[in-house]
Design an enzyme around this catalytic site. Structure first.
Site, PDB file in Angstrom:
ATOM      1  N   SER A  53      -0.310   3.078  -1.531  1.00  0.00           N
ATOM      2  CA  SER A  53       1.011   2.815  -0.940  1.00  0.00           C
ATOM      3  C   SER A  53       2.052   2.303  -1.926  1.00  0.00           C
ATOM      4  O   SER A  53       3.235   2.226  -1.584  1.00  0.00           O
ATOM      5  CB  SER A  53       0.878   1.824   0.225  1.00  0.00           C
ATOM      6  OG  SER A  53       0.285   2.437   1.339  1.00  0.00           O
ATOM      7  N   LYS A  98       4.994   4.594  -2.298  1.00  0.00           N
ATOM      8  CA  LYS A  98       6.010   4.811  -1.258  1.00  0.00           C
ATOM      9  C   LYS A  98       7.448   4.541  -1.718  1.00  0.00           C
ATOM     10  O   LYS A  98       8.347   5.326  -1.394  1.00  0.00           O
ATOM     11  CB  LYS A  98       5.658   3.984  -0.020  1.00  0.00           C
ATOM     12  CG  LYS A  98       4.407   4.483   0.695  1.00  0.00           C
ATOM     13  CD  LYS A  98       3.959   3.534   1.798  1.00  0.00           C
ATOM     14  CE  LYS A  98       2.695   4.027   2.479  1.00  0.00           C
ATOM     15  NZ  LYS A  98       2.175   3.053   3.468  1.00  0.00           N
ATOM     16  N   TYR A 129       0.964  14.310   0.784  1.00  0.00           N
ATOM     17  CA  TYR A 129       0.890  12.846   0.929  1.00  0.00           C
ATOM     18  C   TYR A 129      -0.416  12.304   0.353  1.00  0.00           C
ATOM     19  O   TYR A 129      -0.419  11.285  -0.349  1.00  0.00           O
ATOM     20  CB  TYR A 129       1.031  12.472   2.406  1.00  0.00           C
ATOM     21  CG  TYR A 129       0.930  10.989   2.665  1.00  0.00           C
ATOM     22  CD1 TYR A 129       1.951  10.126   2.269  1.00  0.00           C
ATOM     23  CD2 TYR A 129      -0.174  10.446   3.311  1.00  0.00           C
ATOM     24  CE1 TYR A 129       1.867   8.760   2.508  1.00  0.00           C
ATOM     25  CE2 TYR A 129      -0.265   9.080   3.555  1.00  0.00           C
ATOM     26  CZ  TYR A 129       0.754   8.242   3.151  1.00  0.00           C
ATOM     27  OH  TYR A 129       0.669   6.893   3.382  1.00  0.00           O
ATOM     28  N   TYR A 135       3.419  -5.003   3.682  1.00  0.00           N
ATOM     29  CA  TYR A 135       2.941  -4.748   5.043  1.00  0.00           C
ATOM     30  C   TYR A 135       3.424  -5.845   5.987  1.00  0.00           C
ATOM     31  O   TYR A 135       4.547  -6.331   5.848  1.00  0.00           O
ATOM     32  CB  TYR A 135       1.411  -4.591   5.066  1.00  0.00           C
ATOM     33  CG  TYR A 135       0.892  -3.526   4.147  1.00  0.00           C
ATOM     34  CD1 TYR A 135       1.437  -2.241   4.156  1.00  0.00           C
ATOM     35  CD2 TYR A 135      -0.154  -3.782   3.264  1.00  0.00           C
ATOM     36  CE1 TYR A 135       0.953  -1.248   3.316  1.00  0.00           C
ATOM     37  CE2 TYR A 135      -0.646  -2.797   2.429  1.00  0.00           C
ATOM     38  CZ  TYR A 135      -0.089  -1.529   2.452  1.00  0.00           C
ATOM     39  OH  TYR A 135      -0.566  -0.555   1.623  1.00  0.00           O
ATOM     40  N   VAL A 194      -3.643  -0.206  -0.938  1.00  0.00           N
ATOM     41  CA  VAL A 194      -5.037  -0.548  -0.647  1.00  0.00           C
ATOM     42  C   VAL A 194      -5.984  -0.220  -1.802  1.00  0.00           C
ATOM     43  O   VAL A 194      -7.162  -0.562  -1.752  1.00  0.00           O
ATOM     44  CB  VAL A 194      -5.540   0.116   0.655  1.00  0.00           C
ATOM     45  CG1 VAL A 194      -4.750  -0.396   1.839  1.00  0.00           C
ATOM     46  CG2 VAL A 194      -5.486   1.639   0.564  1.00  0.00           C
TER      47      VAL A 194
END
Length: 305
Positions: free
Chosen positions: A61, A64, A189, A241, A259
């Site tokens: 992530s 992103k 992705y 998060y 993660v």
């Protein structure tokens, strides 16, 4: 400086025992939860690396904010934010709930999985190969590492087990939010999340953001200044998060976690930070990595607030 950073790593390594490596992507189970590494690159291009800084890991992530920057440059703010919101969700990164109960069903922000999948679908290219080539080249430029590539084993592991992401994507497709072939978008992705990096790569990307999109080595503008500001804002409000508020109070550094154990930090006009610690807390953030970021912020007065 390096001695101080080593002290921070040594002090916080004990926290790796309190977390666990990610297991929902089977290939990530192979990580050593005791690993902990740190790299800082300052605005004078000084590089400080300590701990398990040579270890490679998948970006997950932490990718992103980078794909969001590319999507914004490809499509403009109005189009991007007609499909993805700007608000913290307060939910876990892989939650589906609000897609069903919120109308229109646009994801709350680009830092949760649902939002990131929509952002990935907006990358320009005539086919998936061209889209991924553009994406990977963007990552390579920002990191200054021409050898960045995907970890094929992790990519295939994510593709085989990514049913929750698949469910989100099909729901978004049914609501008219996601455009294009769902499986092709997901394939892109999964590749994006499987790009393999080191803490130095993350620190260099963080430095580019700290310098408002300008590469320190070449002087080239890689990200528009306004887009760089948007990215850093999302990192503050949504980057950790559903622990982003606590992190903003305790650390105050625009950051994004993944993660795979990575954390990328960017301190405007000062430095980029890369941390790796695959032992995660219950929110999905590196448990020792967060402690390292807290100590860095306090020791060097890095909070932007």
């Amino acid at each position: 400086m390096k001695e101080l950073l080593q002290e921070i790593i040594d002090k916080n390594r004990k926290y790796t025992k309190e977390g666990n490596v990610a297991t929902y992507i089977p290939e990530l189970k192979k990580a050593n939860r005791d690993d902990l590494g740190l790299c800082i690159i300052d605005v004078n291009n000084n590089i400080y690396e300590v701990g398990d800084c040579e270890k490679k890991f998948t970006i997950q992530s932490v990718s992103k904010p980078i794909t969001l920057a590319l999507a914004l440059m490809d499509n403009g703010k109005d189009r991007v934010f007609s499909k993805v919101g700007m608000e913290p969700s307060g939910d876990p990164f892989n939650s589906i709930m609000k897609l069903e109960i919120t109308k229109p069903s646009i994801p709350y922000n680009p830092m949760i999985n649902a939002g990131a999948i929509v952002i990935t679908s907006m990358i320009k290219g005539k086919n998936n190969d061209e889209k991924f080539e553009r994406m990977l080249n963007f990552f390579r430029k920002l990191s200054g590492n021409k050898n960045l590539d995907i970890n094929y084993d992790v990519y295939m592991s994510e593709k085989r087990t990514g049913d929750r992401n698949r469910a989100m994507a099909y729901l978004l497709k049914s609501e008219g939010i996601l455009q294009g072939d769902v499986e092709m978008v997901l394939d892109l992705y999964f590749k994006q999340c499987s790009i393999e990096v080191t803490v130095k790569d993350l620190a260099k990307i963080g430095l580019n953001l700290a310098l408002h999109g300008i590469d320190i080595t070449t002087g080239e503008r890689l990200i528009d200044e306004d887009i760089s500001r948007i990215i850093k804002t999302f990192m503050v409000t949504c980057g950790m998060y559903d622990a982003s508020g606590q992190f903003a109070i305790n650390v105050g550094i625009p950051s994004k976690s993944g993660v795979g154990g990575g954390i990328m930090g960017t301190v405007p006009n000062k430095m980029g930070i890369g941390v790796f610690g695959p032992s995660l807390d219950k929110k999905g953030n590196s448990i020792a990595g967060v402690k390292v970021m807290e100590d860095l912020s306090i020791k060097f007065d890095l909070s932007i607030f």
